[in-house]
Enzyme design. Structure first.
Site, PDB file in Angstrom:
ATOM      1  N   ASP A   1       0.931  -1.296   0.108  1.00 35.63           N
ATOM      2  CA  ASP A   1      -0.180   0.029   0.128  1.00 35.63           C
ATOM      3  C   ASP A   1       0.918   1.236   0.023  1.00 35.63           C
ATOM      4  OD1 ASP A   1      -1.687  -2.177   1.553  1.00 35.63           O
ATOM      5  OD2 ASP A   1      -2.960  -0.970   0.253  1.00 35.63           O
TER       6      ASP A   1
ATOM      7  N   HIS B   1       0.800   3.422  -2.518  1.00 33.68           N
ATOM      8  CA  HIS B   1      -0.370   4.519  -3.198  1.00 33.68           C
ATOM      9  C   HIS B   1       0.337   5.788  -3.957  1.00 33.68           C
ATOM     10  CE1 HIS B   1      -4.048   2.672  -1.996  1.00 33.68           C
ATOM     11  NE2 HIS B   1      -3.493   2.184  -1.116  1.00 33.68           N
TER      12      HIS B   1
ATOM     13  N   ASP C   1      -1.375  -2.191  -4.564  1.00 28.83           N
ATOM     14  CA  ASP C   1      -1.730  -0.817  -4.315  1.00 28.83           C
ATOM     15  C   ASP C   1      -0.095  -0.247  -4.307  1.00 28.83           C
ATOM     16  OD1 ASP C   1      -4.244  -0.990  -4.538  1.00 28.83           O
ATOM     17  OD2 ASP C   1      -4.620  -0.451  -2.308  1.00 28.83           O
TER      18      ASP C   1
ATOM     19  N   HIS D   1      -6.327  -0.781  -5.815  1.00 30.21           N
ATOM     20  CA  HIS D   1      -6.376   0.601  -6.671  1.00 30.21           C
ATOM     21  C   HIS D   1      -5.724   0.672  -8.088  1.00 30.21           C
ATOM     22  CE1 HIS D   1      -7.830   3.655  -3.607  1.00 30.21           C
ATOM     23  NE2 HIS D   1      -7.796   2.719  -2.855  1.00 30.21           N
TER      24      HIS D   1
ATOM     25  N   HIS E   1      -4.115  -9.554  -1.213  1.00 30.59           N
ATOM     26  CA  HIS E   1      -4.465  -7.937  -1.168  1.00 30.59           C
ATOM     27  C   HIS E   1      -5.994  -7.823  -0.807  1.00 30.59           C
ATOM     28  CE1 HIS E   1      -3.968  -3.718  -1.804  1.00 30.59           C
ATOM     29  NE2 HIS E   1      -5.172  -3.565  -1.935  1.00 30.59           N
TER      30      HIS E   1
ATOM     31  N   HIS F   1      -3.595  -4.139   1.282  1.00 30.68           N
ATOM     32  CA  HIS F   1      -5.259  -3.522   1.254  1.00 30.68           C
ATOM     33  C   HIS F   1      -5.642  -2.810   2.894  1.00 30.68           C
ATOM     34  CE1 HIS F   1      -8.864  -2.885   0.133  1.00 30.68           C
ATOM     35  NE2 HIS F   1      -9.497  -3.521   0.831  1.00 30.68           N
TER      36      HIS F   1
ATOM     37  N   HIS G   1      -4.733  -1.087   5.941  1.00 27.87           N
ATOM     38  CA  HIS G   1      -3.802   0.186   6.115  1.00 27.87           C
ATOM     39  C   HIS G   1      -3.193   0.222   7.274  1.00 27.87           C
ATOM     40  CE1 HIS G   1      -4.520   2.753   2.070  1.00 27.87           C
ATOM     41  NE2 HIS G   1      -4.260   1.478   1.924  1.00 27.87           N
TER      42      HIS G   1
HETATM   43 MN    MN Z   1      -4.487   0.362  -0.104  1.00 25.95          MN
END
Ligand code: MN
Length: 428
Positions: free
Chosen positions: A8, A10, A47, A83, A164, A197, A199
């Site tokens: 994650d 991002h 992600d 994402h 995830h 996934h 956080h």
């Molecule tokens: Mn995420």
């Protein structure tokens, strides 16, 4: 032998320039740390990017660092997240995989209506890696249900399962992830389950399974994430040592800037009183070089949220040289009942509440044929209806890519939508 597990990241999240840059820098620092710690390979459990096609200037910087690390003999094993995956659309992950920068973990084929996964073997350490990618809003459940678990459990050696999604049994820490799969969907007996996934950081030895870990968001992609950081949630990644079993786990903190967070309860206070409290909190905050977040929630006894000059309060924090300042007042309402009926912490929560409300009042025309009725009920009633609505919202909300032709964009939206409505078969 050792590997790093990140999740994650991002990259590309945040509209604010400084947060965007900090997010990227955190990723770069994490990779530098992997090199210093002499890891043999790096797993990224989804992600990595915030969208399927993020800002290319950020991609360029991230790719330069990834390439530098890879050139030192450290391979990357990666899955899609929720994402950076979209049905029928090319993701930046696909492009980078084609270029040889990453190895995709998921090597699946469907045999006799079952999903068969192949292992990828890391050449240097012999570790065997497999897993499943994330899908938007829990569509991955379908794949877990038809997963050929037996062949995965039979495989010998040091095994890692990358995934995830949230896990239902770990709900206490993952309450904000309504979709999840039960642990029974996973193959047993892997040495390490590399999660993404969720956080928040979770590390748990699960009987008959093995060590399951979520490193959490590396920096955070929402204000809720940053609030958690401000409340003490650690941000970073895992380094795992192993021979034929895991010998050591450590969590490496990568916190480039501190987050100051303070929540103020506005219940039974007037708008003017709340403004004074916020001003005081801002003046007392040691905001220099920090991300400063204030949050005010509750019901005002007098006055409206719009009576409060949030901008002036933000300005106090900026003058104290905060890297970034924000005042979250989405959950502030007034007894005067002139404002929103639905309250929520963020857009997603408000959407969820509205959809829940609508699902409750969903009725089917009794005059319809029973076969049609049951079809509609199956697709649109209760949780299925909510999921479909949320998937459609996000699918219809995608933006046209730069340089993409209007016709191609429309086709992409249409294909995604047909896919979600189950009106089209999609190749896996
Ligand atoms: Mn995420």
């Amino acid at each position: 032998m050792r590997f790093a597990h990140l999740g994650d990241c991002h990259i590309g999240a945040w509209r604010d320039k400084k947060l965007k840059e900090l997010n990227l820098q955190t990723f770069i620092t994490a990779l530098d740390s992997c090199v210093n710690q002499k890891v043999d390979f790096i797993i990224i459990s989804g992600d990595l990017f915030d969208t399927t096609l993020p800002d290319l200037s950020l991609v360029k910087k991230a790719v330069e660092k990834i390439k530098e690390v890879k050139d030192q003999g450290i391979p990357f094993y990666i899955t899609y997240g929720s994402h950076d995956f979209a049905p029928n659309a090319v993701s930046i992950i696909d492009i980078l995989t084609s270029s040889g920068l990453f190895t995709k973990v998921v090597d699946a084929k469907i045999v006799d209506e079952k999903v068969q996964l192949n292992f990828i073997q890391d050449l240097k350490t012999g570790a065997k890696i497999t897993g499943l990618s994330g899908r938007r809003l829990g569509l991955e459940k379908k794949y877990y249900n038809i997963l050929d678990i037996e062949s995965l459990e039979k495989e010998q050696g040091f095994k890692i399962f990358v995934f995830h999604n949230a896990i239902i049994e770990l709900r206490s820490k993952t309450a904000s992830y309504p979709e999840g799969v039960p642990i029974s969907c996973f193959p047993k007996g892997f040495d390490y389950y590399a999660g993404g996934h969720v956080h928040e950081k979770i590390e748990k030895e699960i009987t008959n399974y093995g060590l399951l870990a979520y490193p959490g968001a590396l920096f955070g992609s929402t204000f809720t994430d940053l609030e958690h950081t401000g409340k003490g949630e650690k941000r970073g990644f895992y380094i795992i040592d192993f021979d034929d079993k895991i010998t050591n786990t450590q969590f490496i903190d990568v916190n480039l800037s501190k987050v100051f967070f303070k929540q103020i309860n506005a219940d039974k206070k007037t708008a003017r009183q709340v403004e004074e409290i916020l001003k005081k909190a801002a003046s007392e905050c040691e905001a220099k070089d920090k991300i400063a977040l204030l949050k005010v929630a509750g019901e005002l006894s007098l006055g409206k949220p719009s009576d409060i000059n949030f901008n002036a309060i933000k300005q106090i924090l900026i003058e104290k040289q905060a890297i970034f300042a924000s005042i979250n007042h989405y959950s502030l309402s007034t007894e005067e009942k002139l404002e929103l009926k639905i309250k929520g912490e963020n857009r997603q929560e408000i959407e969820t509440k509205i959809l829940d409300d609508m699902a409750c009042s969903f009725k089917i025309d009794p005059a319809l044929e029973s076969e049609v009725k049951s079809k509609i009920e199956n697709k649109l009633a209760a949780q299925n209806g909510i999921n479909l609505a949320r998937n459609l919202l996000s699918s219809l909300g995608i933006e046209k890519n730069e340089g993409e032709k209007k016709k191609d964009f429309e086709k992409r939206v249409l294909q995604n939508t047909l896919h979600l409505l189950g009106l089209e078969e999609v190749e896996q």
